[in-house]
Design a protein around this motif. Structure first.
Motif, PDB file in Angstrom:
ATOM      1  N   ALA A 113       0.834  -1.203   0.000  1.00  0.00           N
ATOM      2  CA  ALA A 113       0.000   0.000   0.000  1.00  0.00           C
ATOM      3  C   ALA A 113       0.868   1.253   0.000  1.00  0.00           C
ATOM      4  CB  ALA A 113      -0.912  -0.001   1.222  1.00  0.00           C
ATOM      5  N   LEU A 114       0.445   2.241  -0.766  1.00  0.00           N
ATOM      6  CA  LEU A 114       1.135   3.521  -0.762  1.00  0.00           C
ATOM      7  C   LEU A 114       0.682   4.355   0.433  1.00  0.00           C
ATOM      8  CD1 LEU A 114       1.185   4.461  -4.536  1.00  0.00           C
ATOM      9  CD2 LEU A 114       2.998   3.507  -3.139  1.00  0.00           C
ATOM     10  N   PRO A 115       1.549   5.227   0.921  1.00  0.00           N
ATOM     11  CA  PRO A 115       1.224   5.978   2.147  1.00  0.00           C
ATOM     12  C   PRO A 115       0.125   7.014   1.964  1.00  0.00           C
ATOM     13  CG  PRO A 115       3.283   6.759   1.195  1.00  0.00           C
ATOM     14  CD  PRO A 115       2.912   5.526   0.432  1.00  0.00           C
ATOM     15  N   THR A 168       3.404  16.652   3.683  1.00  0.00           N
ATOM     16  CA  THR A 168       4.199  16.431   2.476  1.00  0.00           C
ATOM     17  C   THR A 168       5.588  15.917   2.822  1.00  0.00           C
ATOM     18  OG1 THR A 168       2.997  18.113   1.246  1.00  0.00           O
ATOM     19  CG2 THR A 168       5.211  17.567   0.460  1.00  0.00           C
ATOM     20  N   SER A 169       6.245  16.548   3.790  1.00  0.00           N
ATOM     21  CA  SER A 169       7.581  16.135   4.192  1.00  0.00           C
ATOM     22  C   SER A 169       7.592  14.678   4.650  1.00  0.00           C
ATOM     23  CB  SER A 169       8.098  17.046   5.310  1.00  0.00           C
ATOM     24  OG  SER A 169       9.404  16.700   5.688  1.00  0.00           O
ATOM     25  N   ARG A 170       6.586  14.310   5.425  1.00  0.00           N
ATOM     26  CA  ARG A 170       6.506  12.928   5.926  1.00  0.00           C
ATOM     27  C   ARG A 170       6.227  11.939   4.799  1.00  0.00           C
ATOM     28  NH1 ARG A 170       2.249   9.877   7.377  1.00  0.00           N
ATOM     29  NH2 ARG A 170       0.783  11.628   7.423  1.00  0.00           N
ATOM     30  N   LEU A 171       5.302  12.283   3.910  1.00  0.00           N
ATOM     31  CA  LEU A 171       4.925  11.353   2.861  1.00  0.00           C
ATOM     32  C   LEU A 171       6.017  11.188   1.802  1.00  0.00           C
ATOM     33  CD1 LEU A 171       1.134  12.064   2.236  1.00  0.00           C
ATOM     34  CD2 LEU A 171       2.189  10.199   3.513  1.00  0.00           C
ATOM     35  N   LEU A 172       6.806  12.228   1.553  1.00  0.00           N
ATOM     36  CA  LEU A 172       7.899  12.099   0.589  1.00  0.00           C
ATOM     37  C   LEU A 172       8.893  11.032   1.052  1.00  0.00           C
ATOM     38  CD1 LEU A 172       8.543  15.844  -0.324  1.00  0.00           C
ATOM     39  CD2 LEU A 172       7.717  14.065  -1.880  1.00  0.00           C
ATOM     40  N   LEU A 173       9.160  10.989   2.343  1.00  0.00           N
ATOM     41  CA  LEU A 173      10.056   9.961   2.875  1.00  0.00           C
ATOM     42  C   LEU A 173       9.379   8.598   2.877  1.00  0.00           C
ATOM     43  CD1 LEU A 173      11.775  11.881   5.817  1.00  0.00           C
ATOM     44  CD2 LEU A 173      12.503  11.639   3.432  1.00  0.00           C
ATOM     45  N   ALA A 174       8.068   8.582   3.119  1.00  0.00           N
ATOM     46  CA  ALA A 174       7.336   7.311   3.069  1.00  0.00           C
ATOM     47  C   ALA A 174       7.312   6.751   1.656  1.00  0.00           C
ATOM     48  CB  ALA A 174       5.915   7.503   3.596  1.00  0.00           C
ATOM     49  N   GLU A 175       7.178   7.615   0.650  1.00  0.00           N
ATOM     50  CA  GLU A 175       7.265   7.171  -0.741  1.00  0.00           C
ATOM     51  C   GLU A 175       8.619   6.512  -1.007  1.00  0.00           C
ATOM     52  OE1 GLU A 175       4.561  10.533  -3.115  1.00  0.00           O
ATOM     53  OE2 GLU A 175       6.729  10.716  -3.032  1.00  0.00           O
ATOM     54  N   ALA A 221       8.434   0.765  -8.634  1.00  0.00           N
ATOM     55  CA  ALA A 221       9.048   1.689  -7.678  1.00  0.00           C
ATOM     56  C   ALA A 221       8.662   3.126  -7.992  1.00  0.00           C
ATOM     57  CB  ALA A 221      10.569   1.528  -7.693  1.00  0.00           C
ATOM     58  N   LEU A 222       8.671   3.492  -9.281  1.00  0.00           N
ATOM     59  CA  LEU A 222       8.363   4.872  -9.646  1.00  0.00           C
ATOM     60  C   LEU A 222       6.883   5.197  -9.469  1.00  0.00           C
ATOM     61  CD1 LEU A 222      10.659   5.581 -12.727  1.00  0.00           C
ATOM     62  CD2 LEU A 222      11.136   5.733 -10.277  1.00  0.00           C
ATOM     63  N   ARG A 223       6.034   4.187  -9.428  1.00  0.00           N
ATOM     64  CA  ARG A 223       4.622   4.429  -9.133  1.00  0.00           C
ATOM     65  C   ARG A 223       4.428   4.978  -7.724  1.00  0.00           C
ATOM     66  NH1 ARG A 223       0.509   1.803 -12.190  1.00  0.00           N
ATOM     67  NH2 ARG A 223       1.262   0.318 -13.756  1.00  0.00           N
ATOM     68  N   ALA A 224       5.423   4.766  -6.851  1.00  0.00           N
ATOM     69  CA  ALA A 224       5.284   5.218  -5.464  1.00  0.00           C
ATOM     70  C   ALA A 224       5.349   6.733  -5.338  1.00  0.00           C
ATOM     71  CB  ALA A 224       6.383   4.586  -4.601  1.00  0.00           C
ATOM     72  N   TYR A 225       6.013   7.393  -6.275  1.00  0.00           N
ATOM     73  CA  TYR A 225       6.246   8.835  -6.162  1.00  0.00           C
ATOM     74  C   TYR A 225       5.070   9.604  -6.758  1.00  0.00           C
ATOM     75  CZ  TYR A 225      10.984   7.177  -5.257  1.00  0.00           C
ATOM     76  OH  TYR A 225      12.078   6.517  -4.748  1.00  0.00           O
ATOM     77  N   ARG A 226       4.218  10.105  -5.910  1.00  0.00           N
ATOM     78  CA  ARG A 226       2.984  10.750  -6.358  1.00  0.00           C
ATOM     79  C   ARG A 226       2.939  12.246  -6.066  1.00  0.00           C
ATOM     80  NH1 ARG A 226      -0.430   7.615  -9.678  1.00  0.00           N
ATOM     81  NH2 ARG A 226       0.580   5.582  -9.574  1.00  0.00           N
TER      82      ARG A 226
END
Length: 332
Positions: free
Chosen positions: A12-14, A136-143, A292-297
């Motif tokens: 699952a994505l964050p 945003t800061s938290r989710l970028l690291l989760a991605e 992997a690149l699908r994770a970066y939203r």
């Protein structure tokens, strides 16, 4: 579940949230299921990267396929990721996402360690996340953690502040030229700290991958210049040093032109020459990079991801491989 082996595991994505039988992203409903309330949440909770697709029912796999299409889950190879082998590359990644964008296929094949340098960031063009910098800061690291799980890499966050969040750079975080070498003079304290940190982290590395600097983003140039400074000082010895073409900037600019200019400078410093080299991806590595690149939203548009994929396919033409990535090793 198109193209994905049954042994691969949904992750699952964050960004995904569940409310009743609705799945939300960015506060908006992405999918409304006819399943009973609670069952959707349980299914999403099972998407933790530990359960193969073959362990889900046909109905669940159908729903997971929808979620994959809508950017709520990605697929990761089964089993826990292997720790990096002694000869695996160490990638100096200006930000979370840069290593995967440029070298996701290489990392999927060989493993490796990723050093995310400017890992404190809030920049985005997405209005929903732009108004929520802490999220945003938290989710970028989760991605980044999701992508690392897909690629089987180790990630270390260096904690430097992204250019867009530094007062000096907030309105001008692209240099006038991709070959600019002025960063050490413009932000001397930051550059000194960066080179010191990298010297310790790169010690003993068998292969070091640094950004070529295509596009001229100052954080990419800072990482490149730090590696060059360490080479010039003799702090990096016995390692194979390669420069990779920054993505997505290489899709819109000329990596070859930047490489030629950088090669001339490195030669003038007596550090050697650059030679282009293709890193081919087999179908499994290409699939892992795609997932992997699908994770970066938040920062990376999926249309750009598709352009990067087409670029990799063009590089691999006539090679017998579905795609490739490109590096420029430093040779004496």
């Amino acid at each position: 579940m198109t193209e994905v082996p049954g042994a691969w595991c949904p992750l699952a994505l964050p960004h995904a949230e569940v409310s009743g039988n609705r799945v939300l992203c960015r506060g908006e409903t992405v999918e409304e299921s006819g399943h009973a309330p609670g069952s959707v949440a349980r299914l999403l909770a099972r998407c933790d990267g530990s359960r193969p697709l073959d362990g889900f029912t046909a109905a669940e796999r159908s729903l997971l396929g929808t979620w994959q299409r809508d950017g709520l889950v990605v697929m990761a190879p089964g089993g826990p990721p292997d720790r990096a082998a002694p000869d695996a590359p160490v990638v100096v990644s200006p930000h979370p996402d840069d290593a995967a964008l440029a070298l996701g296929g290489l990392l999927a094949r060989r493993g490796g360690r990723v050093l995310d340098v400017f890992s404190v960031e809030t920049w985005t063009k997405d209005p929903y996340y732009a108004g929520r910098p802490d999220l945003t800061s938290r989710l970028l690291l989760a991605e980044e953690a999701v992508a690392a799980r897909v690629l089987g890499t180790e990630v270390e966050l260096l904690g430097f502040v992204d250019a867009a969040d530094r007062a000096l750079r907030a309105e001008r975080f692209f240099a006038g030229t991709a070959l600019s070498d002025t960063f050490p003079d413009e932000e001397p304290g930051l550059f000194a700290e960066l080179t010191t940190r990298l010297a310790g982290l790169l010690e003993g590395a068998a292969e070091i991958c640094a950004p070529l600097g295509v596009g001229g983003h100052v954080d990419h140039l800072a990482c490149r210049e730090a590696v060059i400074a360490l080479l010039a000082r003799g702090d990096i010895t016995g390692a194979r040093v390669v420069f990779y073409e920054d993505q997505p900037y290489s899709v819109f600019g000329s990596a070859e032109e930047v490489a030629r200019g950088l090669a001339a400078r490195l030669a003038s410093l007596g550090l050697g020459a650059l030679r282009p080299e293709l890193c081919p991806m087999d179908a499994t590595a290409a699939l892992a990079k795609r997932e992997a690149l699908r994770a970066y939203r938040i920062q990376v548009r999926q249309g750009v991801v598709r352009r990067i994929a087409r670029h990799g396919e063009r590089l691999a033409e006539h090679s017998g491989h579905p795609a490739a990535e490109r590096i420029w090793p430093l040779v004496s």
